[in-house]
Enzyme design. Structure first.
Site, short mmCIF file in Angstrom:
data_model
loop_
_atom_site.label_atom_id
_atom_site.label_comp_id
_atom_site.label_asym_id
_atom_site.label_seq_id
_atom_site.Cartn_x
_atom_site.Cartn_y
_atom_site.Cartn_z
N ASP A 1 35.31 22.21 3.41
CA ASP A 1 35.64 22.36 1.99
C ASP A 1 36.16 23.79 1.76
O ASP A 1 36.03 24.67 2.62
CB ASP A 1 34.42 22.06 1.11
CG ASP A 1 34.82 21.72 -0.33
OD1 ASP A 1 36.01 21.89 -0.68
OD2 ASP A 1 33.95 21.28 -1.12
N GLU B 1 32.79 21.40 -11.10
CA GLU B 1 31.94 22.07 -10.10
C GLU B 1 30.87 22.94 -10.76
O GLU B 1 30.37 22.62 -11.84
CB GLU B 1 32.82 22.83 -9.11
CG GLU B 1 33.79 21.89 -8.39
CD GLU B 1 34.47 22.52 -7.19
OE1 GLU B 1 33.82 23.22 -6.41
OE2 GLU B 1 35.69 22.28 -7.03
C1 BGC Z 1 35.72 21.05 -3.93
C2 BGC Z 1 36.31 19.83 -3.26
C3 BGC Z 1 37.81 19.80 -3.40
C4 BGC Z 1 38.39 21.10 -2.89
C5 BGC Z 1 39.90 21.15 -2.96
C6 BGC Z 1 36.44 22.30 -3.53
O1 BGC Z 1 35.97 23.40 -4.23
O2 BGC Z 1 34.36 21.16 -3.61
O3 BGC Z 1 35.73 18.67 -3.79
O4 BGC Z 1 38.32 18.69 -2.70
O5 BGC Z 1 37.84 22.17 -3.65
O6 BGC Z 1 40.38 21.25 -4.24
#
Ligand code: BGC
Length: 611
Positions: A301, A491
């Site tokens: 990630d 998030e």
């Molecule tokens: C998130 C992911 C996401 C990625 C790309 C990360 O911060 O946890 O779910 O796919 O960013 O955008």
């Protein structure tokens, strides 16, 4: 005689190896042949994923980069239509084809509720609403429609579905989960992945594993994104303190289903299990690879390997050796390539590990036809098509949960005079939530879709009803409808320890709108637009009807009108327990200290108009 034996042995070995060749599938052969002509540097290039904005087509060509992506809110510099995306995709792809390896790229995006980064996309309800709908065939249809809209932009990789089994409503990613019970993942994930991978788009089950089980804690981690809002990071990217049984029975279910559906990629979680960061965890090899037999791409990630101990080079080595094939290093992709090459040269990473990682990546590129047809010219009409919007509207009406309907206030008759109040009543951005146009979502007016006000007005116009939007017009109305909720977030920014109607993620006008509505004395309907339950215990006695609409997306207005006026009945059921007090936030259906009647509403609750 000796020579004869030698000839026989050589002949036997040659026969044996050609039999082995025959046993390999044509795809395996193609992958093997491609791999055999790559240099170490080219292989290392395949193993990184850079973010548009920090990587150019020229970079992709020079460094043989394997994949690029647009993170939340990133879009082509030229504009944000599907056509702009297609041009960007083809420009990157053409550059990749001119690299020394000639290998095309994977191009990823977070299409977590439709292709939400792009203007005029069909925005489906976020997963929590789809958990309320709990309809496997609908999931397939949504997956397929999402895949069609991604294909219209040329892109070939989706960082979805999130298969987290979210256990605590305070988590800012609660709405990305289908709900608190693994039975929902069991019923929905497989069909969704099958739908999402139509049109040769790779899906990604995320975030491995138990991201939905992290404990509410004082800032228990550090990351670059923490800078965004230091106070908010209390739970996201935290530590899941769980045992083996809970891990397997609850949090592994979505991965089993996704792998059975043939998911191409699995993303590792920013979080930890019992204090060990998942990006360096032995579970990737022991559980995901060996036990579940996952053979696709394991991807890290966003900059998450930075949370591993040591310097950047050491972090890369740990992650690759832990079984990660592709490193999401939006900015440091170039250093990641050097660190991989260096790691192999010093013997810290084996060549076999690199070959295995690159084979996994190449296999997906072959399987999805990217090697054969990297440049795209899709039908632009696939994007935002009426057919997709119809599916989204159906999803909305199936995702709404009717929680209260005193005196059968609902359905409304189509000629009613409605006083419509509240911050969510005419705001498609609020309906859509996070991951819409930008990472955090937006309440700006540029999110295209049908608001609740628009849909009620069109029903009223056709049927002799009225929709008033000023409190002063209360005397002319039969009923007051108030739409309150949360502002968009994504998030850790959405972590919220209070969850009251005036807490951090709640819209600041909620309480005023409720007070205005109450002061009219009219029968009162409340619709809540939110990613999770909010604490409504002190207010609900004033409400005659109450609908949890979650984050219904661009067709939210139409789908809500469908059930408000009774054209369809409510079928949605709560995919989580609705807490009555803040003490119950961490009460999951697996760890109960309270009796069912002590919560505001139990898991699975939901009324019908006919009840
Ligand atoms: C998130 C992911 C996401 C990625 C790309 C990360 O911060 O946890 O779910 O796919 O960013 O955008």
């Amino acid at each position: 005689m000796k020579r004869l034996w030698a000839i026989l042995i050589i002949g036997f070995v040659a026969w044996g190896s050609s039999a082995a060749v025959l046993a390999a599938t044509p795809m395996e052969e193609r992958v093997k042949n491609t791999l055999s002509r790559l240099t170490l540097e080219e292989k290392a290039g395949q193993m990184v994923l850079g973010e548009v904005g920090y990587i150019t087509p020229d970079d992709v060509m020079t460094y043989n980069v394997g994949a690029v992506f647009c993170g939340g809110g990133q879009h082509p510099p030229s504009g944000n239509t599907a056509h702009d995306w297609l041009e960007m995709y083809n420009a990157f792809q053409q550059a990749a084809l001119k690299s020394s390896s000639g290998l095309p790229i994977l191009f990823g995006v977070d299409a977590v509720h439709g292709m939400g980064s792009v203007e005029s996309a069909t925005l489906f309800p976020h997963n929590i609403g789809l958990g309320a709908a709990n309809d496997p065939d609908l999931m397939y249809a949504i997956g397929e429609a999402t895949s069609r809209e991604i294909a219209a932009t040329g892109l070939n990789w989706n960082f979805s579905p999130c298969v987290a089994v979210a256990q605590d409503v305070r988590w800012g990613r609660f709405y990305e989960s289908f709900g608190e019970s693994a039975s929902l993942q069991e019923s929905l994930v497989k069909r969704y992945v099958e739908g999402l991978q139509q049109y040769n788009i790779s899906a990604t089950a995320k975030h491995f594993v138990a991201d939905g089980a992290t404990a509410w804690n004082k800032r228990n981690h550090r990351s670059s994104r923490e800078l965004f809002n230091p106070d908010a990071y209390k739970m996201d990217q935290g530590d899941a303190r769980i045992g083996n049984k809970e891990l397997r029975e609850i949090h592994l279910v979505g991965y089993r289903e996704a792998i059975e559906a043939g998911v191409d990629a699995i993303m590792i979680s920013h979080s930890s299990i019992n204090g060990v960061r998942l990006h360096g965890h032995s579970l990737i090899l022991s559980l995901l690879r060996s036990e579940l037999g996952f053979q696709g791409i394991v991807v890290s990630d966003y900059e998450s390997i930075h949370q591993l101990p040591g310097n950047f080079g050491e972090q890369v080595i740990q992650a690759v050796n832990a079984g990660i094939d592709m490193l999401m290093e939006p900015r440091r992709w170039k250093y990641a390539i050097s660190a991989i090459v260096e790691g192999v040269k010093t013997g810290a990473i084996s060549e076999e590990r690199i070959d295995e990682a690159v084979s996994n990546i190449l296999t997906v590129k072959y399987k999805r036809g990217i090697m054969d047809q990297p440049i795209k010219s899709p039908d632009p009409a696939l994007f935002g098509a009426e057919e997709n919007r119809k599916i989204a509207r159906e999803a909305v009406r199936k995702s709404l949960v009717l929680l209260k309907n005193e005196g059968n206030l609902l359905p409304l008759s189509k000629d009613s005079s409605i006083l419509l109040l509240g911050p969510g009543s005419d705001n498609v951005g609020m309906q859509a939530g996070g991951w819409t146009l930008t990472w955090q979502g937006t309440t700006r007016k540029d999110v295209k879709g049908i608001s609740i006000r628009q849909s009620l007005e069109s029903v009223a116009v056709e049927n002799g009803g009225n929709v008033y939007i000023r409190r002063d017009d209360a005397a002319k109305a039969d009923v007051v409808l108030v739409v309150i909720g949360e502002i968009p977030y994504a998030e850790g920014v959405g972590d919220n320890g209070r969850l009251t109607l005036d807490s951090a993620t709640a819209h600041k006008d909620n309480l005023q709108a409720l007070a205005d509505a109450k002061s009219t004395g009219l029968p009162m309907i409340v619709i809540l637009l939110s990613g999770r339950p909010l604490l409504v215990t002190d207010h609900i006695k004033d409400w005659d009807a109450f609908i949890a609409a979650f984050l219904p997306g661009s067709e939210g207005g139409s789908g809500i009108a469908d059930v408000l006026y009774g054209d369809y009945d409510f079928t949605g059921k709560l995919p989580m327990t609705w807490p009555k007090t803040a003490k119950q936030f961490s009460e999951t259906i697996y760890k109960r200290n309270y009796k069912e009647r002590d919560y505001l509403y139990p898991f699975g609750y939901g009324l019908q108009l006919t009840d």
